[in-house]
Enzyme design. Structure first.
Site, mmCIF file in Angstrom:
data_model
loop_
_atom_site.group_PDB
_atom_site.id
_atom_site.type_symbol
_atom_site.label_atom_id
_atom_site.label_comp_id
_atom_site.label_asym_id
_atom_site.label_seq_id
_atom_site.Cartn_x
_atom_site.Cartn_y
_atom_site.Cartn_z
ATOM 1 N N ALA A 13 25.797 -37.768 -2.035
ATOM 2 C CA ALA A 13 25.551 -37.886 -3.480
ATOM 3 C C ALA A 13 24.394 -38.841 -3.761
ATOM 4 C CB ALA A 13 26.825 -38.360 -4.189
ATOM 5 N N ASP B 3 34.478 -49.694 -2.425
ATOM 6 C CA ASP B 3 33.697 -50.786 -3.037
ATOM 7 C C ASP B 3 33.297 -50.427 -4.466
ATOM 8 O OD1 ASP B 3 33.848 -51.540 -0.424
ATOM 9 O OD2 ASP B 3 31.717 -52.019 -0.192
ATOM 10 N N ILE C 19 31.317 -31.084 -0.943
ATOM 11 C CA ILE C 19 29.864 -30.959 -0.773
ATOM 12 C C ILE C 19 29.270 -30.374 -2.055
ATOM 13 C CG2 ILE C 19 28.015 -29.922 0.603
ATOM 14 C CD1 ILE C 19 29.512 -32.005 2.176
ATOM 15 N N ARG D 175 45.481 -27.612 1.068
ATOM 16 C CA ARG D 175 45.634 -28.721 2.017
ATOM 17 C C ARG D 175 46.897 -29.532 1.774
ATOM 18 N NH1 ARG D 175 39.375 -30.854 2.157
ATOM 19 N NH2 ARG D 175 38.619 -29.139 3.422
ATOM 20 N N ALA E 265 26.216 -53.646 -1.574
ATOM 21 C CA ALA E 265 26.253 -54.023 -2.984
ATOM 22 C C ALA E 265 27.625 -54.610 -3.279
ATOM 23 C CB ALA E 265 26.009 -52.801 -3.850
ATOM 24 N N GLU F 71 32.204 -38.834 -4.290
ATOM 25 C CA GLU F 71 33.633 -39.129 -4.126
ATOM 26 C C GLU F 71 34.068 -40.373 -4.881
ATOM 27 O OE1 GLU F 71 34.936 -38.991 -0.020
ATOM 28 O OE2 GLU F 71 36.999 -39.471 -0.591
ATOM 29 N N GLU G 77 22.399 -49.270 1.181
ATOM 30 C CA GLU G 77 23.474 -48.721 2.017
ATOM 31 C C GLU G 77 24.078 -49.845 2.841
ATOM 32 O OE1 GLU G 77 25.245 -45.807 2.631
ATOM 33 O OE2 GLU G 77 26.242 -47.199 4.006
ATOM 34 N N GLY H 126 30.679 -30.078 6.379
ATOM 35 C CA GLY H 126 29.501 -29.632 5.631
ATOM 36 C C GLY H 126 29.683 -28.340 4.841
HETATM 37 P P1 ADP Z 1 29.532 -39.065 -1.223
HETATM 38 O O1 ADP Z 1 29.950 -37.750 -0.661
HETATM 39 O O2 ADP Z 1 30.117 -39.334 -2.535
HETATM 40 O O3 ADP Z 1 28.065 -39.257 -1.152
HETATM 41 P P2 ADP Z 1 29.759 -40.610 1.180
HETATM 42 O O4 ADP Z 1 30.946 -41.200 1.818
HETATM 43 O O5 ADP Z 1 29.060 -39.506 1.892
HETATM 44 O O6 ADP Z 1 30.184 -40.178 -0.278
HETATM 45 O O7 ADP Z 1 28.659 -41.744 0.926
HETATM 46 C C1 ADP Z 1 28.952 -42.970 0.349
HETATM 47 C C2 ADP Z 1 28.038 -44.007 0.974
HETATM 48 O O8 ADP Z 1 28.108 -45.218 0.249
HETATM 49 C C3 ADP Z 1 28.394 -44.334 2.414
HETATM 50 O O9 ADP Z 1 27.261 -44.236 3.227
HETATM 51 C C4 ADP Z 1 28.905 -45.765 2.316
HETATM 52 O O10 ADP Z 1 28.709 -46.511 3.488
HETATM 53 C C5 ADP Z 1 28.101 -46.295 1.167
HETATM 54 N N1 ADP Z 1 28.672 -47.478 0.511
HETATM 55 C C6 ADP Z 1 29.967 -47.716 0.238
HETATM 56 N N2 ADP Z 1 30.119 -48.904 -0.365
HETATM 57 C C7 ADP Z 1 28.884 -49.452 -0.474
HETATM 58 C C8 ADP Z 1 28.383 -50.678 -0.991
HETATM 59 N N3 ADP Z 1 29.189 -51.588 -1.498
HETATM 60 N N4 ADP Z 1 27.052 -50.900 -0.941
HETATM 61 C C9 ADP Z 1 26.212 -49.983 -0.411
HETATM 62 N N5 ADP Z 1 26.640 -48.820 0.119
HETATM 63 C C10 ADP Z 1 27.950 -48.542 0.085
#
Ligand code: ADP
Length: 635
Positions: free
Chosen positions: A188, A397, A612, A457, A329, A596, A207, A221
């Protein structure tokens, strides 16, 4: 900074700034990194295999230093998905270069290790350091393979392991301001970033993990896309309305119909955009996920979300989007008048604090399946006995940050388990997608079917938990292997499952049942009955929803499976334009969310391949809204 005197020239400065970060901050596209990795992985050849057998790779030793012999050496260890090789050079008794020359572990994890540990080893001349977070098995394999090679060279491993602890070093971000700040580099986040960047806005992605991709990377995927080209080729009739209805029904009509409508209306466009703009390699085969009325889900080549995230990452690099990894963050800072975000405070992996300011923000931090405390707050049955398929970064987070600014949450109690996971580790075995390609039957310890294999599921998870030992076995045969190719695509899983006794195979049903300790006679009867029903084309017992194939071609396989926490449907509430909302429902002006971390799109249960679709559709929505926001407007 590093004590450069300790470093040898080759990799002396690479840990200070990862190649990934260097590529991002210097505006260089990911080509150098990708090329470098390709070069590393090109070692996956018969020649490399020979080298890995424990001999010095580059001919005769050049010099002796104490007990150490100069030369080139290849060491080997077991990675997550098979053999991992490390090749290193020793000159003047010191390690001068080291690289991963073979690995079939998840590419994003291999990259995270390859970018950090080789440089650290060369700089510190030691094997005493921490594993890379999120890639612990690959890190351990790297270290074991390096130790193997170093032992061949005559190093004293004990002193390498007991040397002074070596820490990674990080270069400070080049800039901390952008038009749009995206928090989270999963699917996302990267989609939102690319969408905003395409309008000419400057974008920074933060990240927290050392690697990019999040849960999206480790997913299969699959992406629901009603009306897609494969459906047309196969003559499958579908419609946006049917997809929307399936999604609503699948979530017990607890989703927000306006959001579901956006999902349904834009999923195909998003799938086409991913393919045409960023080269996401959709395969030529549709998957039939539970709860969908028709086969409508595209799947990337290799059945791995990594194909999507690596295409997105390459595109982000090419678009000049800075991605700062290891940057967590922690705290959103609001304008004193509220409803508008000014900056976000971050803590880097080495503890240093940063503040990133922007015109607009996108929260894309994923779910909270890996946060035991948070998930138990909302569903106390999901305790420590229930494994999780989620990435270690899925710790909610974004939920904490949302709470901090009193943002509205929705559907937090809806947490999904995935029915067919490895009962030992909790990992989602994509090998078990045999089921989704009409090639797997689920049986219990008594050798009996107990549910429709393509059920939702949540329903299937519950049914499995009700069986003896709270688990089930997936049965497939040689014809399924041939038809799907899954044993090859997921060879690492097969090797791991076979090694720990979770997956067994044999040339007869009786033998495979005995190997799995399930009722052999009953299994034979179950299969005989299934084959009769398959010939007649009707499952009178559980109403199988797709093509029924006979199971009659040896070898036969049984894979034990149990549910693991997989997806958190709840999260921050969003408007149709992706705005987060305050507790009374008023939208924040410049704070958007996608993926998510959001709630309301799936109700109580998410259908397979809808995550996805969700991240792609709402990532674009949030990216567009963030790019369109005019700073200072709103009040
Ligand atoms: P989505 O499908 O919603 O994109 P993902 O799990 O694929 O969800 O991606 C979420 C990303 O956000 C992950 O790479 C995760 O490590 C990152 N993330 C989670 N918390 C934080 C944070 N506090 N600061 C920066 N990145 C974060």
């Amino acid at each position: 900074m590093a004590d450069q005197n300790k470093s040898t020239p080759t990799h002396a400065d690479s840990p200070a700034l990862s190649r990934r970060e260097f590529a991002a901050v210097s505006g260089v596209a990911g080509a150098a990194l990708v090329g470098g990795m390709a070069a590393c992985l090109a070692g996956n050849t018969p020649a490399a295999a020979e080298e890995s057998s424990g001999q010095a790779a580059a001919g005769k030793p050049e010099a002796m230093q104490g007990g150490i012999t100069d030369g080139s050496y290849t060491g080997t260890a077991q990675g997550r998905n098979g053999q991992l090789d490390v090749t290193l050079s020793v000159e003047g008794g010191a390690i001068t270069s080291i690289e991963i020359s073979r690995s079939s572990d998840t590419p994003g994890m291999v990259e995270a290790v390859a970018e950090r540990l080789p440089g650290l080893v060369v700089r510190s001349q030691s094997l005493n350091y921490d594993a890379i977070t999120g890639a612990t098995i690959t890190s351990a394999a790297f270290t074991a393979a390096a130790a193997d090679a170093l032992a061949q060279a005559g190093f004293d491993l004990e002193s390498l392991k007991n040397a002074e602890f070596a820490s990674l070093e990080y270069e400070d971000p080049v800039g901390t301001e952008a038009d749009v700040i995206v928090i989270g580099a999963g699917g996302a986040g990267m989609v939102a970033a690319l969408t905003a960047a395409a309008t000419g806005k400057s974008v920074i992605i933060l990240e927290k993990m050392p690697m990019i991709g999040g849960n999206t990377m480790i997913s299969g995927g699959g992406m629901a896309a009603p009306g897609n080209w494969l459906q047309q080729e196969e003559g499958i009739e579908d419609s946006l309305e049917l997809y929307a209805q399936d999604t609503l029904d699948g979530g017990d009509n607890l989703a927000d119909p306006a959001l579901v409508d956006i999902l349904a209306s834009n999923a195909l466009d998003a799938a086409t955009w991913l393919r045409d703009a960023y080269g996401v390699p959709w395969s030529g085969r549709l998957a039939f996920f539970g709860g969908h009325s028709v086969k409508r889900s595209l799947v990337p080549e290799g059945e791995s979300g990594a194909a999507i995230t690596s295409a997105l990452e390459t595109a982000c690099r090419a678009a000049g989007i800075a991605i700062y990894t290891d940057m967590r963050a922690t705290t959103p800072v609001l304008d004193p008048r509220g409803l508008s975000m000014r900056s976000v405070l971050c803590t880097r992996a080495d503890g240093q604090e940063f503040e990133f300011s922007g015109g607009a923000f996108v929260l894309a931090t994923g779910g909270f399946g890996s946060n035991l405390g948070l998930r138990m707050e909302y569903d106390s049955t999901l305790d420590e006995n229930v494994h999780s398929t989620c990435s270690v970064g899925s710790t909610g987070d974004g939920i904490h940050m949302a709470n901090y600014i009193s943002a509205l949450l929705t559907g937090m109690e809806y947490i999904q388990t995935y029915p067919t996971c490895d009962p030992v580790t909790g990992a989602l075995y994509y090998l078990y997608d045999m089921r989704l390609y009409d090639r797997g039957l689920l049986v219990n310890k008594e050798g009996l079917r107990f549910a429709g294999e393509l059920s939702r599921r949540d329903i299937l998870s519950q049914a499995i938990l009700e069986q003896t030992d709270s688990c089930a076995w997936l049965l497939w045969d040689g014809a399924g292997v041939k038809e799907t190719g899954l044993l090859e695509t997921h060879a690492g899983e097969y090797a791991q499952g076979s090694a720990n006794g979770v997956i067994v195979s044999a040339d007869s049903l009786a033998e495979v049942a005995a190997a799995a300790s399930i009722d052999a006679e009953a299994l034979e009867k179950t299969v005989e009955h299934w084959n009769q029903m398959a010939d007649a084309g009707e499952d009178r017992d559980f109403g199988y929803r797709s093509t029924m194939h006979r199971i009659d071609t040896p070898p036969y396989y049984l894979g034990r499976c149990a549910p693991s926490v997989h997806h958190t449907m709840g999260g921050v509430a969003i408007t149709p334009t992706g705005n987060m909302q305050s507790l009374d429902g008023t939208p924040f002006f410049n704070l958007f969310a996608a993926g998510e971390v959001t709630g309301g799109i799936h109700g109580s249960n998410r259908l397979g391949s809808n995550a996805i679709a969700d991240m792609a559709v709402f990532g674009r929505v949030a990216g567009e809204s963030a790019a369109a926001f005019v700073p200072g407007s709103g009040y």
